[in-house]
Scaffold this active site. Structure first.
Site, PDB file in Angstrom:
ATOM      1  N   ASP A  10      -4.297 -11.140  -9.369  1.00 29.32           N
ATOM      2  CA  ASP A  10      -3.008 -10.682  -8.877  1.00 29.32           C
ATOM      3  C   ASP A  10      -2.459  -9.694  -9.907  1.00 29.32           C
ATOM      4  O   ASP A  10      -2.991  -9.595 -11.017  1.00 29.32           O
ATOM      5  CB  ASP A  10      -2.087 -11.890  -8.726  1.00 29.32           C
ATOM      6  CG  ASP A  10      -0.758 -11.556  -8.079  1.00 29.32           C
ATOM      7  OD1 ASP A  10      -0.678 -10.596  -7.306  1.00 29.32           O
ATOM      8  OD2 ASP A  10       0.214 -12.283  -8.356  1.00 29.32           O
ATOM      9  N   ASP A  57       1.528  -8.516 -10.395  1.00 25.30           N
ATOM     10  CA  ASP A  57       2.846  -8.858 -10.928  1.00 25.30           C
ATOM     11  C   ASP A  57       2.918 -10.337 -11.305  1.00 25.30           C
ATOM     12  O   ASP A  57       2.620 -11.207 -10.494  1.00 25.30           O
ATOM     13  CB  ASP A  57       3.939  -8.517  -9.918  1.00 25.30           C
ATOM     14  CG  ASP A  57       3.974  -7.034  -9.581  1.00 25.30           C
ATOM     15  OD1 ASP A  57       3.542  -6.216 -10.414  1.00 25.30           O
ATOM     16  OD2 ASP A  57       4.428  -6.693  -8.474  1.00 25.30           O
ATOM     17  N   ARG A 101       9.028  -1.551   2.862  1.00 25.91           N
ATOM     18  CA  ARG A 101      10.486  -1.695   2.946  1.00 25.91           C
ATOM     19  C   ARG A 101      11.217  -0.413   2.552  1.00 25.91           C
ATOM     20  O   ARG A 101      12.438  -0.366   2.586  1.00 25.91           O
ATOM     21  CB  ARG A 101      10.937  -2.824   2.019  1.00 25.91           C
ATOM     22  CG  ARG A 101      10.388  -4.178   2.382  1.00 25.91           C
ATOM     23  CD  ARG A 101      10.692  -5.189   1.279  1.00 25.91           C
ATOM     24  NE  ARG A 101       9.852  -6.345   1.377  1.00 25.91           N
ATOM     25  CZ  ARG A 101      10.297  -7.585   1.569  1.00 25.91           C
ATOM     26  NH1 ARG A 101      11.572  -7.817   1.673  1.00 25.91           N
ATOM     27  NH2 ARG A 101       9.448  -8.580   1.628  1.00 25.91           N
ATOM     28  N   CYS A 131      -3.543  -8.445   5.841  1.00 27.42           N
ATOM     29  CA  CYS A 131      -3.824  -8.182   4.427  1.00 27.42           C
ATOM     30  C   CYS A 131      -2.731  -8.690   3.490  1.00 27.42           C
ATOM     31  O   CYS A 131      -2.938  -8.754   2.279  1.00 27.42           O
ATOM     32  CB  CYS A 131      -4.081  -6.690   4.181  1.00 27.42           C
ATOM     33  SG  CYS A 131      -2.761  -5.561   4.645  1.00 27.42           S
TER      34      CYS A 131
END
Length: 194
Positions: free
Chosen positions: A7, A9, A57, A99
């Protein structure tokens, strides 16, 4: 080929309550980049799988994401490390894509790109959705007690198999204090015999 999926963050860099939306906001976690370099030197190829819904977003654009990743690559190179590829989901949660973690689509893309079955490809991250996505794709999973999971340090011990103490973790998921501790653990494992 020895491959693992990280991953981003909260695993490699500090996570934020909002989003890491610019290269200026990207800050490596202490020891994380050096851990990647040690894994690379131990023969492991590293790829990233990261949700980046800030794009969907409208909070940042592809140029900003590319600048963040360019900074990440430079910082890794400075300590002798490398990430082979970065797979990301740009979609917002309401897009209901395959995804976006915890769906396994990013992991399946990694398997397809590298031509590998995922049962021997560790999935390592600090968020429940990352290890859930990895498990759904067939990866062995490892939760780091950093970022979103830092609060678990007082609940369970690192190196333990997670049990009922942490709801929602895949069976057999191992816990590690941080990426450096995971690297120590992985590099100490015996090489598989063929």
């Amino acid at each position: 080929m020895k491959l693992l999926i990280l991953d981003r963050d909260g695993t490699l860099n500090r996570s934020r309550d909002d989003y890491v939306a610019s290269a200026d906001e990207w800050e490596a976690l202490p020891g994380a980049l050096e851990a990647v370099a040690r894994l690379n030197h131990g023969g492991w190829r590293v790829v990233l799988a990261t949700n980046q819904s800030g794009i969907g977003r409208g909070l940042f654009d592809m140029a900003s994401l590319n600048a963040i990743h360019a900074k990440l690559h430079r910082a890794l190179a400075a300590v002798g490390g490398r990430v082979e590829a970065i797979f990301f989901c740009p979609h917002a949660p309401e897009d209901a894509c395959h995804c976006r973690k915890p769906e396994p689509g990013l992991f399946e893309q990694v398997g397809d790109r590298f031509g590998l079955p995922l049962e021997d490809v560790p999935a390592v991250g600090n968020a429940l959705r990352h290890v859930q996505a990895g498990a759904a794709a067939g990866c062995p999973t490892h939760l780091l007690l950093t970022g979103k999971s830092e609060h678990l340090r007082s609940v369970v011990g690192a190196g333990d198999a997670a049990g009922a103490e942490v709801t929602g973790l895949p069976p057999g998921c191992l816990l590690h204090q941080d990426l450096a501790a995971f690297a120590d653990w992985l590099l100490a494992q015996p090489e598989p015999t063929t």
